[in-house]
Design an enzyme around this catalytic site. Structure first.
Site, short mmCIF file in Angstrom:
data_model
loop_
_atom_site.label_atom_id
_atom_site.label_comp_id
_atom_site.label_asym_id
_atom_site.label_seq_id
_atom_site.Cartn_x
_atom_site.Cartn_y
_atom_site.Cartn_z
N HIS A 1 -7.80 8.53 4.07
CA HIS A 1 -6.34 8.57 4.01
C HIS A 1 -5.75 9.62 4.95
O HIS A 1 -4.62 10.06 4.75
CB HIS A 1 -5.88 8.76 2.56
CG HIS A 1 -6.11 7.53 1.75
ND1 HIS A 1 -5.29 6.42 1.82
CD2 HIS A 1 -7.11 7.19 0.90
CE1 HIS A 1 -5.76 5.47 1.03
NE2 HIS A 1 -6.87 5.92 0.47
N HIS B 1 0.84 -1.20 0.00
CA HIS B 1 0.00 0.00 0.00
C HIS B 1 0.87 1.25 0.00
O HIS B 1 1.85 1.33 0.74
CB HIS B 1 -0.92 0.01 1.22
CG HIS B 1 -2.06 0.98 1.10
ND1 HIS B 1 -1.88 2.34 1.16
CD2 HIS B 1 -3.39 0.79 0.89
CE1 HIS B 1 -3.05 2.95 1.01
NE2 HIS B 1 -3.98 2.02 0.85
#
EC number: 3.5.1.5
Length: 569
Positions: free
Chosen positions: A322, A221
């Site tokens: 995020h 990621h």
């Protein structure tokens, strides 16, 4: 004396047969029955005055003599391999036969024996599918499992430890200690589960210890640093240990561009998450990866399908997921770089062409865990309305399109993650993870969800009512979701290394552990009905997408099926 039924009466009694057509909910998708396994005049059906009675459709055979535990009668199976009418036999939690059920002592052509120990589930007039597989799960809260199960999902793969910032953003369960805790937590959850370890490292030791602890795969990621070095090391470990790697690539192009990431793959197989890019990945051209033979591309459901509301909702979702700050211009620019009308529109068409192979949720992290199946069929319907019938269709039906789209959340994620030996289709030998739907509610509200042959979820009426159907009808966990039955009704998928290391004994696990197998020998060509590898081009200024030189664009939907007609809220 023989009696002839007209088609309408026959369908009302036993369900549709060869040549009959069925509309899927309120979509424009029409399926046609391709084959019927029954012997006309020998159909079995349960109920007062019906066939499954002692000495008639029910034999004297014991379980030991071959009688099945459960029979689903006259179901219309919709799967990647066909759209057929059949009885389905279940034994020891697995599908043991697809064919003709009954009493072999008095009926011909019986290959599913009904005995005194057999339970009956009426499939007449209902559609039977394999349980769905969601291969992009952020394990943010355990309540996700209930919502997913009620929607028809029976297997969930992903990473996380709860509502920690790392889990809110990335699908990683980092380290052996957290993997052990999550496997232990899975003991109380009626869902097949698998956990991805964190794949971001420049040396292999930290990745290998996670696989020995039972991680079923690794996840790269960008929020942990998806550099070419990390990609190469992670894939090298995966090749050695036979697990899949999933990747969320570098949106900011800090450590390289999409070409550098592709080069770091070195032709090795990888599952590319949200390959369109709104969920993250090289801006603006991550979508090019769907043309690579070694990349297995998936979508997450917020961009499925492209509607007039898609762009507006994404910015706020992204800022939260995020850990971005709207007061920081660079954070806002990062978010805005990921949301592109042109690539989202192209994604619709690439799904219809079979260039995008899978659809998953991205649960609570820019995705809705209970809407994988709904969004898949909304996409299929939108493409039918905008693009018409697929060229490969034969007759007045959408069978090929339906097979393509159901494969996106059943067999293809199973193949991708090495679990197709166990789940992903209605097939003999696989776990009896099955979903029954009324056609009018197909894709949106299941009737029953079976886990390993036991009913785990159902639309159930008032428990105090005199019959099962009075309002309020809503989804409730059934007996397969409780007590000792739960650990027999679901499995966990782990690495072979974890199984060899006896993690069941180490962690005190009762659920069956099954190893992932064959993750490194597959490619895009193995994606059923979704193996297209077009040459992809993205204009860096306008974001226009072309596949094999053809511009891919479509209008956003203003109205969708499977939506407000079925829900109050």
């Amino acid at each position: 004396m023989a009696y002839t039924l007209d088609r309408g009466s026959y369908a009302a009694m036993f369900g549709p047969t060869v040549g009959d057509r069925v509309r899927l909910a309120d979509t424009e998708l029409i399926i046609e029955v391709e084959q019927d396994y029954t012997t006309y005049g020998e159909e079995v059906k349960f109920g007062g005055g019906k066939v499954i009675r002692d000495g008639m459709g029910q034999s004297q055979h014991s379980r030991q003599e071959g009688a099945v535990d459960t029979v689903i009668t006259n179901a219309l199976i919709v799967d990647h391999w066909g759209i057929v009418k059949a009885d389905v036999g279940i034994k020891d939690g697995r599908i043991c036969a697809i064919g003709k059920a009954g009493n072999p002592d008095v009926q011909p052509n019986v290959d599913i024996i009904i005995g005194p120990g057999t339970e009956a589930i009426a499939g007449e007039g209902r559609i039977l599918t394999a349980g769905g597989i969601d291969a992009h799960i952020h394990w943010i809260c355990p309540q996700q499992i209930e919502d997913a199960l009620h929607s028809g999902i029976t297997t969930m793969l992903g990473g996380g430890t709860g509502p920690a910032e790392g889990t809110n953003a990335t699908t990683c369960t980092p380290g052996p200690w957290h993997i052990a805790r999550m496997l232990q937590a899975a003991e109380g959850l009626p869902m097949n589960m698998g956990f991805f370890g964190k794949g971001n490292a420049s040396r292999p030791q930290g990745l290998e210890e996670q696989l020995r602890a039972g991680a079923c795969g690794l996840k790269l990621h960008e929020d942990w640093g998806t550099t070419p070095s990390a990609i190469d090391v992670c894939l090298s470990v995966a090749e050695k240990w036979d697990v899949q790697v999933a990747i969320h690539t570098d949106t900011l192009n800090e450590s390289g561009f999409v070409e550098n990431t592709t080069a770091a793959f070195k032709g090795r197989t990888i599952h590319a998450f949200h390959t369109e890019g709104a969920g993250g990945g090289h801006a603006p051209d991550i979508i090019k990866l769907c043309g690579e033979a070694n990349v297995l591309p998936s979508s997450t459901n917020p961009t499925r399908p492209f509607t007039r509301n898609t762009l507006d909702e994404h910015l706020d979702m992204l800022m939260v997921c995020h850990h971005l700050d709207s007061r920081i211009p660079e954070d806002v620019a990062f978010a805005e770089s990921r949301i592109r009308r042109e690539t989202i529109a192209a994604e619709d068409i690439l799904h219809d062409l079979g260039a995008f192979s899978m659809i998953a949720s991205d649960s609570q992290a820019m995705g809705r865990v209970g809407e994988v199946i709904i969004r898949t069929w909304q996409t299929a319907d939108k493409m039918k309305r905008q693009r018409g019938a697929l060229p490969e269709e034969r007759g007045q039906n959408d069978n090929q399109r339906v097979k393509r789209y159901i494969a996106k959340y059943t067999i293809n994620p199973a193949i991708t993650h090495g679990i197709a030996h166990y789940v992903g289709s209605v097939a003999v030998g696989k776990l009896a993870d099955l979903v029954l739907w009324k056609p009018m509610f197909f894709g949106v509200k299941p009737d029953l969800v079976l886990k390993c042959g036991t009913i785990a979820s159902a639309a159930m009426g008032d428990p105090n009512a005199s019959i099962p159907t009075p309002q309020p009808v809503h989804y409730r966990p059934m007996f397969g979701a409780f007590g000792g039955a739960l650990t027999h009704s679901a499995v966990n998928f782990v690495s072979q290394a974890g199984l060899d290391g006896e993690i069941a004994q180490q962690f005190g696990l009762r659920k069956t552990l099954l190893p992932v197998v064959g993750c490194r020998t597959i490619g895009k060509a193995d994606m059923v009905h979704n193996s297209a590898t077009p040459h992809m081009e993205v204009d860096p200024e306008t974001y226009e997408v072309r596949a094999d030189g053809r511009l891919l664009t479509c209008e956003p939907a203003t109205v969708l099926p499977l939506a407000q007609r079925y829900f109050l809220f």
